[in-house]
Design a protein around this motif. Structure first.
Motif, PDB file in Angstrom:
ATOM      1  N   ASN A 141      34.167  44.320  35.360  1.00 52.83           N
ATOM      2  CA  ASN A 141      35.246  45.030  36.047  1.00 52.83           C
ATOM      3  C   ASN A 141      34.744  46.290  36.751  1.00 52.83           C
TER       4      ASN A 141
ATOM      5  N   ASP B 203      39.209  34.208  33.676  1.00 52.72           N
ATOM      6  CA  ASP B 203      38.122  35.169  33.866  1.00 52.72           C
ATOM      7  C   ASP B 203      38.581  36.541  33.368  1.00 52.72           C
ATOM      8  N   VAL B 204      37.593  37.386  33.051  1.00 51.94           N
ATOM      9  CA  VAL B 204      37.899  38.741  32.586  1.00 51.94           C
ATOM     10  C   VAL B 204      37.851  39.762  33.726  1.00 51.94           C
ATOM     11  N   SER B 205      37.402  39.334  34.909  1.00 58.56           N
ATOM     12  CA  SER B 205      37.134  40.291  35.988  1.00 58.56           C
ATOM     13  C   SER B 205      38.327  40.391  36.948  1.00 58.56           C
ATOM     14  N   ALA B 206      39.025  41.515  36.891  1.00 56.54           N
ATOM     15  CA  ALA B 206      40.183  41.693  37.784  1.00 56.54           C
ATOM     16  C   ALA B 206      39.782  41.613  39.265  1.00 56.54           C
TER      17      ALA B 206
ATOM     18  N   LEU C  31      39.103  38.005  40.212  1.00 54.46           N
ATOM     19  CA  LEU C  31      40.329  37.200  40.186  1.00 54.46           C
ATOM     20  C   LEU C  31      41.222  37.494  41.390  1.00 54.46           C
ATOM     21  N   GLU C  32      41.142  38.715  41.908  1.00 53.65           N
ATOM     22  CA  GLU C  32      41.947  39.029  43.104  1.00 53.65           C
ATOM     23  C   GLU C  32      41.505  38.133  44.262  1.00 53.65           C
TER      24      GLU C  32
ATOM     25  N   GLU D  51      43.823  36.339  33.778  1.00 58.03           N
ATOM     26  CA  GLU D  51      42.816  37.321  33.374  1.00 58.03           C
ATOM     27  C   GLU D  51      42.809  37.349  31.859  1.00 58.03           C
TER      28      GLU D  51
END
Ligand SMILES: C[S@@+](CC[C@H](N)C(=O)[O-])C[C@H]1O[C@@H](n2cnc3c(N)ncnc32)[C@H](O)[C@@H]1O
Length: 277
Positions: A12, A77-80, A83-84, A100
């Motif tokens: 992130n 996924d953990v990555s904002a 994911l955007e 997320e």
């Protein structure tokens, strides 16, 4: 804070933003790997698929195309920031959604997926056996797991060349734990086999995939990129710009030896791993 908090923070922070910004470029660099992994997963029309560590969503979109309107794809996924990008790419595609969440602990609908897929997204768990036990729950009886991951660091000059250039400028580093969460944590097929069978999958199959990666159009561009994304960027994250500039200059020289008509191209070695549930 979860056990995977360090990785969640990493994906992130600057690195996650860089992966998001460079999504098109990184997808092109690893297009062969995506195609091989999807072929091994062999998604069929109407199937329900979970893409673990889906990042900016390219494979989730490809899987959604393969399963068609009657199928379903969930990217996790953990990555904002990544994911955007994934959500923008998937917009308007009915059977495709993103969440997320940490795949190690996410509450998946039990026995709801025909296929769990990942392209380079499953090597970052602090406790991979517990993570795969959680992932196993989402797979229907008789369902499938298919992922691609890197083989050993030394078989992957795309990583050793920039790391070697960076390490020359740093004080001696402790020998890295080859099993620590990170891109090369799944290099040992014996270890990965144990993780998967302990988590409830059948004995997995490992297929070698020897490929190449074009890491930049020119040696200078490739060297600049290496201090912004990947293992060398992690090593140099807190170092002064002057050191990064020195590494870029030396790596540019090294990359001169790897120029091909496509750009700077180096070998890349992967495992394609498949297992039944
Ligand atoms: C090397 S990137 C690969 C991304 C994408 N699959 C691709 O090939 O472009 C690794 C991905 O795994 C994700 N990731 C790391 N730990 C995770 C976890 N515990 N749960 C879900 N995703 C995770 C990262 O955020 C990142 O998007």
């Amino acid at each position: 804070m979860t056990d995977n908090a360090d990785q969640i923070a990493y994906w992130n922070a600057a690195s996650g933003h860089k992966w998001a910004e460079d999504a098109e470029k990184l997808d092109a660099m690893m297009a062969e790997m995506a195609a091989v992994a999807i072929a091994a997963a062999s998604p069929r029309a109407g199937e329900s698929v979970v893409d673990i560590g889906c990042g900016a969503g390219a494979t989730a979109v490809a899987l959604a195309n393969a399963v068609g309107p009657e199928g379903r794809v969930l990217g996790v996924d953990v990555s904002a920031p990544m994911l955007e990008v994934a959500r923008a790419r998937g917009a308007g595609r009915g059977p495709l959604s993103f969440v997320e969440a940490d795949a190690a602990t996410a509450h998946f609908a039990a026995a709801s997926a025909d296929l769990v897929f990942s392209k380079f997204g499953v090597m970052f768990f602090v406790d991979p056996e517990a993570a795969f036990r959680n992932i196993r729950k989402v797979v229907k009886p008789g369902g499938r797991l298919a992922f691609i991951c890197w083989r050993t660091l030394k078989e992957n000059p795309f990583a050793t060349l920039p790391m070697g250039a960076a390490l020359k400028h740093l004080p001696p580093q402790p020998s890295p734990d080859p099993n620590a969460p990170g891109p090369f944590a799944f290099a040992d097929p014996v270890r990965v086999g144990h993780i998967l069978t302990a988590a409830g999958f059948q004995t997995p199959a490992f297929a070698h995939f020897d490929s190449t990666m074009t890491v930049g159009r020119t040696p200078a561009a490739a060297a600049k990129e290496a201090v912004l994304v990947g293992m060398a960027s992690r090593l140099l994250a807190n170092e002064p710009q002057a050191m990064k500039d020195q590494v870029i200059a030396e790596l540019t020289e090294i990359y001169e030896r790897h120029v091909t008509p496509a750009g700077v191209t180096v070998p890349a070695a992967c495992w394609v791993v498949t297992a039944s549930a």
